[in-house]
Design a protein around this motif. Structure first.
Motif, PDB file in Angstrom:
ATOM      1  N   THR A  62       0.845  -1.198   0.000  1.00 54.24           N
ATOM      2  CA  THR A  62       0.000   0.000   0.000  1.00 54.24           C
ATOM      3  C   THR A  62       0.877   1.244   0.000  1.00 54.24           C
ATOM      4  OG1 THR A  62      -0.053   0.152   2.399  1.00 54.24           O
ATOM      5  CG2 THR A  62      -1.769  -1.210   1.339  1.00 54.24           C
ATOM      6  N   ARG A  63       0.250   2.388  -0.235  1.00 52.19           N
ATOM      7  CA  ARG A  63       0.988   3.638  -0.225  1.00 52.19           C
ATOM      8  C   ARG A  63       1.597   3.877   1.153  1.00 52.19           C
ATOM      9  NH1 ARG A  63       1.443   8.443   1.842  1.00 52.19           N
ATOM     10  NH2 ARG A  63       2.326  10.089   0.560  1.00 52.19           N
ATOM     11  N   ASP A  64       0.833   3.573   2.193  1.00 51.77           N
ATOM     12  CA  ASP A  64       1.336   3.763   3.552  1.00 51.77           C
ATOM     13  C   ASP A  64       2.552   2.882   3.830  1.00 51.77           C
ATOM     14  OD1 ASP A  64      -0.572   5.667   4.111  1.00 51.77           O
ATOM     15  OD2 ASP A  64      -1.956   4.247   5.044  1.00 51.77           O
ATOM     16  N   GLN A  65       2.523   1.655   3.330  1.00 46.74           N
ATOM     17  CA  GLN A  65       3.671   0.771   3.513  1.00 46.74           C
ATOM     18  C   GLN A  65       4.894   1.321   2.782  1.00 46.74           C
ATOM     19  OE1 GLN A  65       1.754  -2.754   2.064  1.00 46.74           O
ATOM     20  NE2 GLN A  65       1.454  -3.589   4.123  1.00 46.74           N
ATOM     21  N   LEU A  66       4.681   1.803   1.562  1.00 44.73           N
ATOM     22  CA  LEU A  66       5.783   2.394   0.796  1.00 44.73           C
ATOM     23  C   LEU A  66       6.309   3.650   1.487  1.00 44.73           C
ATOM     24  CD1 LEU A  66       4.338   2.013  -2.808  1.00 44.73           C
ATOM     25  CD2 LEU A  66       6.287   0.773  -1.856  1.00 44.73           C
ATOM     26  N   TYR A  67       5.381   4.470   2.007  1.00 45.49           N
ATOM     27  CA  TYR A  67       5.783   5.692   2.698  1.00 45.49           C
ATOM     28  C   TYR A  67       6.642   5.377   3.923  1.00 45.49           C
ATOM     29  CZ  TYR A  67       5.635  10.020   5.324  1.00 45.49           C
ATOM     30  OH  TYR A  67       6.006  11.140   6.023  1.00 45.49           O
ATOM     31  N   ASN A  68       6.232   4.376   4.699  1.00 50.33           N
ATOM     32  CA  ASN A  68       7.012   4.002   5.885  1.00 50.33           C
ATOM     33  C   ASN A  68       8.405   3.517   5.514  1.00 50.33           C
ATOM     34  OD1 ASN A  68       5.041   4.702   7.732  1.00 50.33           O
ATOM     35  ND2 ASN A  68       4.065   2.699   7.651  1.00 50.33           N
ATOM     36  N   GLU A  69       8.485   2.763   4.419  1.00 47.80           N
ATOM     37  CA  GLU A  69       9.802   2.308   3.968  1.00 47.80           C
ATOM     38  C   GLU A  69      10.651   3.491   3.505  1.00 47.80           C
ATOM     39  OE1 GLU A  69      11.815  -0.620   0.607  1.00 47.80           O
ATOM     40  OE2 GLU A  69       9.685  -0.876   1.097  1.00 47.80           O
ATOM     41  N   ALA A 129       2.798   5.555  -6.877  1.00 51.19           N
ATOM     42  CA  ALA A 129       3.673   5.218  -7.997  1.00 51.19           C
ATOM     43  C   ALA A 129       5.055   5.868  -7.844  1.00 51.19           C
ATOM     44  CB  ALA A 129       3.046   5.649  -9.308  1.00 51.19           C
ATOM     45  N   GLN A 130       5.068   7.127  -7.382  1.00 56.40           N
ATOM     46  CA  GLN A 130       6.334   7.819  -7.197  1.00 56.40           C
ATOM     47  C   GLN A 130       7.155   7.195  -6.068  1.00 56.40           C
ATOM     48  OE1 GLN A 130       4.554  11.669  -6.627  1.00 56.40           O
ATOM     49  NE2 GLN A 130       5.079  12.368  -8.695  1.00 56.40           N
ATOM     50  N   LEU A 131       6.478   6.850  -4.974  1.00 60.97           N
ATOM     51  CA  LEU A 131       7.181   6.183  -3.880  1.00 60.97           C
ATOM     52  C   LEU A 131       7.767   4.864  -4.330  1.00 60.97           C
ATOM     53  CD1 LEU A 131       4.678   6.870  -0.965  1.00 60.97           C
ATOM     54  CD2 LEU A 131       7.078   7.612  -1.037  1.00 60.97           C
ATOM     55  N   ALA A 136      10.811   5.551  -6.439  1.00 66.35           N
ATOM     56  CA  ALA A 136      11.926   6.050  -5.626  1.00 66.35           C
ATOM     57  C   ALA A 136      12.573   4.931  -4.808  1.00 66.35           C
ATOM     58  CB  ALA A 136      11.432   7.148  -4.695  1.00 66.35           C
ATOM     59  N   LEU A 137      11.772   3.939  -4.426  1.00 67.87           N
ATOM     60  CA  LEU A 137      12.296   2.828  -3.635  1.00 67.87           C
ATOM     61  C   LEU A 137      12.832   1.699  -4.508  1.00 67.87           C
ATOM     62  CD1 LEU A 137       9.514   2.758  -0.928  1.00 67.87           C
ATOM     63  CD2 LEU A 137      11.893   3.456  -0.589  1.00 67.87           C
ATOM     64  N   GLY A 138      12.588   1.775  -5.804  1.00 65.95           N
ATOM     65  CA  GLY A 138      13.046   0.731  -6.716  1.00 65.95           C
ATOM     66  C   GLY A 138      12.211  -0.522  -6.700  1.00 65.95           C
ATOM     67  N   HIS A 139      10.919  -0.371  -6.424  1.00 62.40           N
ATOM     68  CA  HIS A 139      10.006  -1.536  -6.400  1.00 62.40           C
ATOM     69  C   HIS A 139       9.497  -1.865  -7.769  1.00 62.40           C
ATOM     70  CE1 HIS A 139       9.267  -2.332  -2.046  1.00 62.40           C
ATOM     71  NE2 HIS A 139       9.908  -1.166  -1.974  1.00 62.40           N
TER      72      HIS A 139
END
Length: 107
Positions: free
Chosen positions: A77-84, A99-101, A104-107
């Motif tokens: 989820t977006r929240d999971q990506l944000y926390n990472e 999508a941007q997160l 940026a994280l390379g997922h």
């Protein structure tokens, strides 16, 4: 177990109650979830004397659960990506979309 139930609904009730308890719900809450779910299924199947409009017209409990169980196919989820991103100190993360997160994280 709701009154007027058959063996199938009793099995369904026990299965739902056990699943809720495994997820960490209290015994009281697990029983409530199971009873509400079974009552809704009985109403949808015409097995109860009365039924609310939401019980008969809303998406079925089993279908809703099935839809949620496949949510992993969409990734985190977006929240999971944000926390990472927060853990990795990604700059500008608070204004990023999912999508941007992800990018940026390379997922």
């Amino acid at each position: 177990m709701p009154r007027g139930s058959n063996a199938k609904r009793e099995r369904q009730y026990e299965h739902i109650k056990d699943s809720a308890e495994k997820r960490g719900e209290s015994d009281k809450r697990a029983k409530e979830i199971a009873a509400r779910t079974v009552n809704k299924e009985r109403a949808r199947a015409g097995e109860s004397r009365t039924a609310s409009r939401t019980s008969t017209e809303d998406i079925s409990s089993s279908r809703r659960g099935g839809l949620r169980s496949h949510s992993g196919s969409e990734g985190p989820t977006r929240d999971q990506l944000y926390n990472e991103a927060r853990q990795r100190n990604v700059k500008g993360r608070s204004t990023m979309t999912k999508a941007q997160l992800s990018k940026a994280l390379g997922h």
